[in-house]
Write an enzyme that holds these catalytic residues in place. Structure first.
Site, PDB file in Angstrom:
ATOM      1  N   ARG A 168      44.181  30.639  26.338  1.00  0.00           N
ATOM      2  CA  ARG A 168      44.839  31.508  27.313  1.00  0.00           C
ATOM      3  C   ARG A 168      46.308  31.539  26.916  1.00  0.00           C
ATOM      4  O   ARG A 168      46.629  31.896  25.795  1.00  0.00           O
ATOM      5  CB  ARG A 168      44.573  30.975  28.724  1.00  0.00           C
ATOM      6  CG  ARG A 168      44.661  32.010  29.822  1.00  0.00           C
ATOM      7  CD  ARG A 168      44.128  31.491  31.153  1.00  0.00           C
ATOM      8  NE  ARG A 168      44.893  30.353  31.673  1.00  0.00           N
ATOM      9  CZ  ARG A 168      44.637  29.765  32.833  1.00  0.00           C
ATOM     10  NH1 ARG A 168      43.640  30.190  33.601  1.00  0.00           N
ATOM     11  NH2 ARG A 168      45.365  28.750  33.257  1.00  0.00           N
ATOM     12  N   CYS A 191      30.033  44.148  55.786  1.00  0.00           N
ATOM     13  CA  CYS A 191      30.728  45.438  55.791  1.00  0.00           C
ATOM     14  C   CYS A 191      32.233  45.219  55.619  1.00  0.00           C
ATOM     15  O   CYS A 191      32.715  44.093  55.542  1.00  0.00           O
ATOM     16  CB  CYS A 191      30.442  46.173  57.105  1.00  0.00           C
ATOM     17  SG  CYS A 191      28.683  46.318  57.483  1.00  0.00           S
ATOM     18  N   MET A 192      32.985  46.296  55.602  1.00  0.00           N
ATOM     19  CA  MET A 192      34.422  46.189  55.388  1.00  0.00           C
ATOM     20  C   MET A 192      35.122  45.434  56.510  1.00  0.00           C
ATOM     21  O   MET A 192      36.034  44.632  56.252  1.00  0.00           O
ATOM     22  CB  MET A 192      35.040  47.582  55.255  1.00  0.00           C
ATOM     23  CG  MET A 192      36.516  47.565  54.896  1.00  0.00           C
ATOM     24  SD  MET A 192      37.226  49.227  54.779  1.00  0.00           S
ATOM     25  CE  MET A 192      36.328  49.895  53.375  1.00  0.00           C
ATOM     26  N   ASP A 193      34.688  45.641  57.739  1.00  0.00           N
ATOM     27  CA  ASP A 193      35.391  45.097  58.899  1.00  0.00           C
ATOM     28  C   ASP A 193      34.569  44.109  59.715  1.00  0.00           C
ATOM     29  O   ASP A 193      35.089  43.537  60.673  1.00  0.00           O
ATOM     30  CB  ASP A 193      35.799  46.228  59.855  1.00  0.00           C
ATOM     31  CG  ASP A 193      36.369  47.419  59.126  1.00  0.00           C
ATOM     32  OD1 ASP A 193      37.359  47.224  58.391  1.00  0.00           O
ATOM     33  OD2 ASP A 193      35.821  48.523  59.256  1.00  0.00           O
ATOM     34  N   ARG A 202      49.033  18.148  37.557  1.00  0.00           N
ATOM     35  CA  ARG A 202      49.173  19.370  38.343  1.00  0.00           C
ATOM     36  C   ARG A 202      47.947  19.509  39.247  1.00  0.00           C
ATOM     37  O   ARG A 202      46.852  19.782  38.765  1.00  0.00           O
ATOM     38  CB  ARG A 202      49.284  20.596  37.436  1.00  0.00           C
ATOM     39  CG  ARG A 202      50.444  20.553  36.469  1.00  0.00           C
ATOM     40  CD  ARG A 202      50.514  21.840  35.647  1.00  0.00           C
ATOM     41  NE  ARG A 202      49.238  22.154  35.017  1.00  0.00           N
ATOM     42  CZ  ARG A 202      48.818  21.648  33.859  1.00  0.00           C
ATOM     43  NH1 ARG A 202      49.580  20.793  33.185  1.00  0.00           N
ATOM     44  NH2 ARG A 202      47.648  21.986  33.363  1.00  0.00           N
ATOM     45  N   TYR A 211      23.987  48.018  56.462  1.00  0.00           N
ATOM     46  CA  TYR A 211      23.765  49.075  55.475  1.00  0.00           C
ATOM     47  C   TYR A 211      22.589  48.778  54.547  1.00  0.00           C
ATOM     48  O   TYR A 211      22.440  47.661  54.050  1.00  0.00           O
ATOM     49  CB  TYR A 211      25.027  49.264  54.624  1.00  0.00           C
ATOM     50  CG  TYR A 211      26.178  49.887  55.361  1.00  0.00           C
ATOM     51  CD1 TYR A 211      26.066  51.149  55.934  1.00  0.00           C
ATOM     52  CD2 TYR A 211      27.391  49.222  55.462  1.00  0.00           C
ATOM     53  CE1 TYR A 211      27.138  51.722  56.612  1.00  0.00           C
ATOM     54  CE2 TYR A 211      28.474  49.790  56.127  1.00  0.00           C
ATOM     55  CZ  TYR A 211      28.329  51.041  56.702  1.00  0.00           C
ATOM     56  OH  TYR A 211      29.394  51.610  57.361  1.00  0.00           O
ATOM     57  N   LYS A 215      50.819  28.378  43.976  1.00  0.00           N
ATOM     58  CA  LYS A 215      50.723  29.796  43.608  1.00  0.00           C
ATOM     59  C   LYS A 215      49.715  30.507  44.504  1.00  0.00           C
ATOM     60  O   LYS A 215      48.967  29.874  45.255  1.00  0.00           O
ATOM     61  CB  LYS A 215      50.295  29.924  42.143  1.00  0.00           C
ATOM     62  CG  LYS A 215      48.902  29.369  41.858  1.00  0.00           C
ATOM     63  CD  LYS A 215      48.529  29.461  40.393  1.00  0.00           C
ATOM     64  CE  LYS A 215      47.111  28.911  40.186  1.00  0.00           C
ATOM     65  NZ  LYS A 215      46.687  28.998  38.764  1.00  0.00           N
ATOM     66  N   HIS A 246      46.653  22.922  29.330  1.00  0.00           N
ATOM     67  CA  HIS A 246      45.695  23.070  30.425  1.00  0.00           C
ATOM     68  C   HIS A 246      44.272  22.917  29.910  1.00  0.00           C
ATOM     69  O   HIS A 246      43.905  23.511  28.889  1.00  0.00           O
ATOM     70  CB  HIS A 246      45.869  24.454  31.061  1.00  0.00           C
ATOM     71  CG  HIS A 246      45.233  24.607  32.404  1.00  0.00           C
ATOM     72  ND1 HIS A 246      45.440  23.722  33.440  1.00  0.00           N
ATOM     73  CD2 HIS A 246      44.404  25.551  32.902  1.00  0.00           C
ATOM     74  CE1 HIS A 246      44.771  24.122  34.509  1.00  0.00           C
ATOM     75  NE2 HIS A 246      44.117  25.222  34.198  1.00  0.00           N
TER      76      HIS A 246
END
Length: 383
Positions: free
Chosen positions: A135, A316-318, A223, A269, A37, A167
């Protein structure tokens, strides 16, 4: 001229095959389901599935129908279990593709049976019991009703109940009392199913940690998700190597820039990191937009110039910055290893998890974005 790779995830399918083969030996005579998954825990669902089948995995497991159908479209024909659906979801496409589905409620049994009738076929069905994770799965109070509904649908020819499963909540803590309680609850649920006339071929409770640490919970099938990818499912107990596993994913990038910064200079930052002395920093062209966790800011390490270098300041983002040290041999264009199997001295995904206060599952599953992904090794054998 070879194209420059800014950042990539290299997945070693030979490692996947070796891990699955090792798990098969450990848990025998139980069989192994490899859970693929979430795009194979970030490793590539289709490629990992082929490697797992080649290594002898009897079953594959996915969460949702779209994942199951993608595997079928890629050519997988073996036993395949899917377990997560919402009310009103159409089971027919999965059943038409010979995917075994899961029911935790009487309503789900009815929906599966209806879809099977519409196709003129018998659906493969597994029943899930909640033994303490709270769950999905039927509670102890609801279990007899679920079993009765499934048996009625089986007698009508709409379904075949091929499995019963549950599980663990705490299998990574072998001494936790919940493990004994859940296994006892599972055995009791199996007795209820047997008394109702069900004869499931597959009984499975153990995830990766239980498969490795709790032999009594293996039943017919285990599993294995994380362990198949070579990561320790119980790092407080034993590391990956201690379990005989090899991490399959390496996250690497190319240093975009190296430059000197003086003592007292703030980096990234908020200037949450300040150079204590004159040093050199390197710019790594990946960030939280690529799934690199921001929580690793000023905490995680990479391997650059042959040595460990810590993230300097906020991710940072990038991009992110690492402190290479004044005497570094690293230059722009050099390889940076964020994590891998540790054989070159690089951090592992578990190291990053500990730096972030999370689990290795999250590190490998969330990474992606602008990382290219490349598979290597012999895992692309016919399946």
């Amino acid at each position: 001229m070879s194209p420059v790779v800014r950042a990539e995830l290299v997945v070693d399918l030979d490692a996947v095959r070796a891990n699955v083969a090792h798990l098969r030996e450990v848990v025998a005579p139980a069989e192994v389901m490899v859970v693929v998954k979430a795009d194979g825990y970030g490793h590539g669902m289709v490629e990992v599935a082929r490697a797992a089948r080649a290594a002898g995995a009897s079953w594959l497991g996915v969460a949702v129908a779209e994942e199951a159908l993608a595997l079928r479209a890629a050519g997988d024909t073996g036993p395949l279990l899917c377990w997560l659906a919402v009310p009103g979801e159409d089971y027919a496409p999965a059943l038409a593709a010979d995917v075994v589905v899961t029911a935790s409620t009487v309503d789900q049994v009815a929906a599966v049976a209806s879809a099977a009738r519409s196709l003129g076929r018998t659906a493969g069905l597994q029943l899930k019991v909640d033994t303490g994770l709270s769950r999905s799965g039927a509670t102890a109070a609801d279990w007899p009703g679920l079993v009765a509904a499934a048996r009625a649908a089986e007698e009508a020819g709409d379904v075949e109940v091929v499995g019963v499963w549950s599980h663990f909540a705490c299998s990574d803590e072998p001494e936790h009392p919940a493990n004994d309680a859940q296994e006892a609850a599972f055995r009791a649920a199996l007795e209820v199913a047997t008394a109702a006339g069900l004869r499931p071929r597959w009984r499975h409770l153990a995830n990766s940690a239980a498969a490795l640490l709790r032999p009594s919970s293996r039943f017919d099938l285990v599993r294995c998700g994380l362990a198949s990818y070579g990561l320790s499912p119980a790092p407080e107990v034993r590391d990956a190597a201690g379990f005989g596993l090899r991490p399959a994913m390496t996250a690497r990038a190319t240093l975009a820039l190296v430059k000197d910064v003086p003592a007292g200079a703030g980096v990234s930052y908020g200037h949450t990191w300040t150079a204590r002395e004159d040093t050199r920093v390197g710019l790594v062209p990946v960030g939280y937009g690529d799934g690199v966790p921001r929580a690793a800011s000023s905490r995680a390490e990479v391997l650059a110039g042959g040595v460990r270098a810590r993230v300097a300041g906020r991710i940072c983002m990038d991009q992110l910055v690492v402190d290479l040290g004044a005497g570094t041999a690293a230059t722009a264009g050099d390889e940076v290893l964020l994590w891998g199997d540790g054989s070159h001295g690089e951090p592992t995904a578990q190291d990053w998890a500990e730096a972030c206060g999370t689990i290795s599952y999250e590190i490998v599953t969330r990474v992606g974005g602008r990382f290219a992904r490349r598979h290597r090794g012999g895992g692309d054998a016919e399946h």
